[in-house]
Motif scaffolding. Structure first.
Motif, short mmCIF file in Angstrom:
data_model
loop_
_atom_site.label_atom_id
_atom_site.label_comp_id
_atom_site.label_asym_id
_atom_site.label_seq_id
_atom_site.Cartn_x
_atom_site.Cartn_y
_atom_site.Cartn_z
N THR A 14 0.83 -1.20 0.00
CA THR A 14 0.00 0.00 0.00
C THR A 14 0.86 1.25 0.00
OG1 THR A 14 -1.66 -1.22 1.26
CG2 THR A 14 -1.90 1.16 1.17
N ALA A 15 1.89 1.27 0.83
CA ALA A 15 2.79 2.42 0.88
C ALA A 15 3.52 2.59 -0.44
CB ALA A 15 3.79 2.27 2.02
N ALA A 16 3.97 1.48 -1.01
CA ALA A 16 4.68 1.56 -2.30
C ALA A 16 3.75 2.07 -3.40
CB ALA A 16 5.24 0.19 -2.68
N VAL A 134 9.50 -0.08 -9.20
CA VAL A 134 9.20 -1.28 -9.98
C VAL A 134 7.71 -1.34 -10.32
CG1 VAL A 134 9.19 -3.80 -9.94
CG2 VAL A 134 11.17 -2.57 -9.05
N LEU A 135 6.85 -1.00 -9.37
CA LEU A 135 5.41 -0.99 -9.63
C LEU A 135 5.08 -0.06 -10.80
CD1 LEU A 135 3.74 -0.91 -6.10
CD2 LEU A 135 3.45 -2.68 -7.82
N ASN A 136 5.67 1.13 -10.79
CA ASN A 136 5.43 2.08 -11.88
C ASN A 136 5.83 1.49 -13.22
OD1 ASN A 136 4.19 4.55 -11.23
ND2 ASN A 136 6.01 5.27 -10.18
N LEU A 149 2.78 -8.78 -8.57
CA LEU A 149 3.60 -8.08 -7.58
C LEU A 149 2.73 -7.49 -6.48
CD1 LEU A 149 6.42 -7.13 -6.74
CD2 LEU A 149 6.12 -5.14 -8.23
N GLY A 150 1.61 -6.89 -6.87
CA GLY A 150 0.69 -6.35 -5.88
C GLY A 150 0.12 -7.40 -4.96
#
Length: 263
Positions: A14-16, A134-136, A149-150
Motif C-alpha cells: 500500500t505504501a509503495a 518497480v510498480l510504476n 507483484l501487488g
C-alpha cells in the motif's frame, strides 16, 4: 478494495503504491510505516547498487539507463563493498548533485523523494521507494507482473527484468526529447511516450507543472496540480499520470490543444 473483501492490505504494498502515484498513503499505513527504518542512501529495489542506479526511474542523471556508467559513477566514489551509513550518505549526495545539475529547481524536490529510503528487509524489494519504482514500470510495461507483484506472488527475477527493460528506453527518450514550452505545460516530442517518460521530463527537465510527451502511437501526461486523467482525452491513468493512444498527426495536435486548454 482489500478491506471490502474482508482482508487487510499489506502495508508495504500500500505504501509503495502511494509512493508510486505521488500521494500520501492512508493514515493506518503511515502509522505502520513509522516502524520501518529509514536509512541513508538511494531507494532502489535491489542490493546491486550499479543495477539499481542505472535502472531507477526515480531519478534521471548522467548514468541513468547505462549500467556501465552507473558502475563508473560508483567507482569514482570509492564506496566499500558493504557501504556503511557514511558511505550511503555520500552516495545520496552524489546522486542528488548529478541529477540536479543543469536541471530546473523542481528536480531538487523530485530527487529528494528517492533519498533516505524506507528499508523493507523482509519485503520482495529492498526499499519501499524501490518497490514503488518497480510498480510504476511494470504497470506500464508488464501489467500481468504488476498484478502478481501487488498480490505478493510475483516472480521477482521476471519483475526486475521487466523493470530494467522499461528503464533504459525511458531514459533514452528523455534525453532525445524535443521540448516546447507553453503556459502551464511543456510539450515533448519523444521517440516513445509513456507515463514514466512524461514524469521524468516533468521532474527533471520541464519548467512548467505539466508535461505531455507525444510519441508515434501514444501520448502521456504528467502533472503536479491538475487531474491528468481528466485533462487527457480518452486516457487511462491517475490524477498525476495518464496515457492515451493516438491516430494520425492531426490526432496528436488535437490532443495537445485539448490538454493546453484544460490546464
Amino acid at each position: 478494495l482489500a478491506r471490502e473483501v474482508g482482508t487487510h492490505p499489506d502495508p508495504v504494498v500500500t505504501a509503495a503504491g502511494a509512493v508510486a502515484d505521488g500521494v500520501e498513503p492512508p493514515a493506518d499505513v503511515r502509522a505502520a510505516a513509522e516502524a520501518w527504518t529509514r536509512r541513508p542512501g538511494v531507494g532502489v529495489p535491489t542490493a546491486d547498487l550499479a543495477a539499481g542506479l542505472a535502472h531507477s526511474t526515480l531519478v534521471h542523471a548522467s548514468f541513468s539507463g547505462d549500467e556501465q556508467a552507473a558502475g563508473a559513477f560508483l567507482a569514482e566514489l570509492g564506496l566499500p563493498p558493504e557501504p556503511d551509513a557514511a558511505a550511503r550518505r555520500r552516495l545520496a549526495s552524489a546522486v542528488a548533485l548529478d541529477a540536479t545539475a543543469d536541471a530546473p529547481p523542481c528536480a531538487a524536490d523530485a530527487v529528494h523523494d528517492a533519498l533516505r529510503p524506507r528499508a523493507t528487509p523482509d519485503g520482495m524489494m529492498a526499499t519501499v521507494e524501490g518497490y514503488a519504482d518497480v510498480l510504476n514500470a511494470v504497470a506500464w510495461a508488464a501489467p500481468g507482473h504488476g498484478v502478481a507483484l501487488g498480490l505478493g506472488v510475483a516472480d521477482r527475477t521476471a519483475v526486475l527484468a521487466a523493470w530494467q527493460a522499461h528503464a533504459a528506453p525511458s531514459h533514452a527518450a528523455v534525453r532525445a526529447a524535443s521540448l516546447a514550452r507553453h503556459r502551464g505545460v511543456v510539450v515533448a516530442d519523444v521517440p516513445t511516450a509513456s507515463p514514466t517518460v512524461a514524469r521524468l521530463l516533468r521532474d527533471y527537465r520541464a519548467t512548467e507543472p505539466a508535461v505531455i510527451a507525444v510519441g508515434t502511437e501514444t501520448a502521456a501526461l504528467a502533472t503536479t496540480d491538475a487531474d491528468a486523467h481528466a485533462v487527457l482525452p480518452g486516457s487511462v491513468g491517475t490524477r498525476r499520470r495518464a496515457v492515451t493512444t493516438l491516430g494520425d498527426s492531426s490526432d496528436a495536435d488535437a490532443v495537445i490543444e485539448t490538454v493546453r486548454g484544460g490546464l
